[in-house]
Design an enzyme around this catalytic site. Sequence first.
Site, PDB file in Angstrom:
ATOM      1  N   GLU A 265       0.883  -1.163   0.000  1.00 17.06           N
ATOM      2  CA  GLU A 265       0.000   0.000   0.000  1.00 17.06           C
ATOM      3  C   GLU A 265       0.916   1.206   0.000  1.00 17.06           C
ATOM      4  O   GLU A 265       1.538   1.532   1.011  1.00 17.06           O
ATOM      5  CB  GLU A 265      -0.917  -0.044   1.220  1.00 17.06           C
ATOM      6  CG  GLU A 265      -2.115   0.890   1.091  1.00 17.06           C
ATOM      7  CD  GLU A 265      -1.889   2.212   1.788  1.00 17.06           C
ATOM      8  OE1 GLU A 265      -1.619   3.207   1.062  1.00 17.06           O
ATOM      9  OE2 GLU A 265      -1.975   2.270   3.020  1.00 17.06           O
ATOM     10  N   CYS A 299      -2.231   8.944   2.654  1.00 15.71           N
ATOM     11  CA  CYS A 299      -2.142   8.660   1.221  1.00 15.71           C
ATOM     12  C   CYS A 299      -3.491   8.705   0.524  1.00 15.71           C
ATOM     13  O   CYS A 299      -3.562   8.811  -0.700  1.00 15.71           O
ATOM     14  CB  CYS A 299      -1.482   7.297   0.999  1.00 15.71           C
ATOM     15  SG  CYS A 299      -2.256   5.976   1.947  1.00 15.71           S
TER      16      CYS A 299
END
Length: 492
Positions: A265, A299
């Site tokens: 990720e 993010c």
Amino acid sequence: MSADIGSGPGAEAQRLFIGGSWVAPDDGHYAVTDPATEGLVGWAPEASRDQVRAAAAAAREAFGPWSRTPPEERAAVLGRAADVIQRRFLPYAELAAAESGATTATARGMQVGVGAARFRRYARVEPAEQPLPPQINEAGPFGGAAVMGALAVRQPVGVVTCITSYNNPWANPAGKIAPALAMGNTVVVKPAPQDPLSVYRMAEALEAAGVPPGVLNVVSGSRAEAGEAAVDCEDVDMVSFTGSTAVGRRIAEVCGRGMKRQLMELGGKGAAVVFDDADLGSAVSGIGTTYSFYSGQICTAPTRVIAQRGVYDRLVSELAVYAGRLTVGDPREPGTVVGPVISAAHRDRVEAYVELGRKEGARVVAGGERPPYDRGFYVAPTLLADCTADMRVVREEIFGPVVVVVPFDDEEEGIALANDSDYGLIDYVWSGDVARAFRVARRLRAGGVGINTVGRNMEAPFGGFKQSGVGRDVGSFALHAYSEVQALVWPG
């Protein structure tokens, strides 16, 4: 039990957690700093390469017994760990806030609260077997027709290294550890160097819950050696990493040489496509979470606003007003909305991007100046307007409280601008025309798309396209990520 970690000078030094024991680090300790005060939070252990390998060896030894433990018993350990976290909720949240610079509300709700919820989520046992329809095999290896039955079985991968991010020292590690353990894997955790102490509290909770020795191991370090050893160790079968795309690429190269499984990720530069008919109040408050949620160190934030020209000026004006009203300061104060970023070095990096935006021709509509505090790593909520797609501030992940705005004319241009990115983690669409919003969302090259919201369904698959990662986790998808699929076939 581990040593208690106090706050301020003289805090007792933390030990590593290896093979069920709290172990003194070979390479001493390093200071963990409070981003809001620049004071000492505690002393984190500096693991040697040999100690990281010892942790992986302990996990390898524990894998067989743990993988054969009935799923109900594994789930019960996770449930008890959630109970321990809940009982120790306030001190755990205080430590998380001190390490990460999160506001009190964020540390309690989005860090420790979500961490406990994830342990409880994976305390729910799910079937690991899926019966498949019988199939007539008319040309078997020995001739003749036969009806074949089949079963798809999920098996644990083995030893999993979990390398976690600094922006959430509870939710991120819990989202890796809990499903990995639920599936029967054993785990070595290498926490982010900036805020590792909370992860040791998680290990403390699992120890109290009865996790067997070696099933969970935690090894920290401020240098690259600990992370490198946790990835390239021969005892490790899989690496689960949350962090920058640049580091993810290096980890992927090592995993490729050893054929290790990966769950990555990575970075994001979320596009928020705002059409003329959007509910501007909803769009502004959603985009504004970039400022309030970990001070932009997330993010999934909608940091790249792509606004249709009919609403562009109003949206920029309302975002500027929104940013200007946010209270920046001590995250422990009740009225604070925007706390510090994680370190002085990161503050300098974010400020350098703002200055770069100015040089590239962006207009600084809000922020752009360092808040007037003598201590703490603060960055003002900043809005850069009149940006173009080729600017570095538009293309690169800043990871701070900075939002850029790019105008567009029609739907096709808006989609093209949103997709013109190396990243593809989470994008967003705001439109009063729901059919158009869904149509546009389906064309965005991102692992997830929020439609008129920045909220997330925690059972929906989470992960990215392009440079934003490999694989999916969250909910049942995390159980899939930490497992191998085995096919069992027999004559029906």
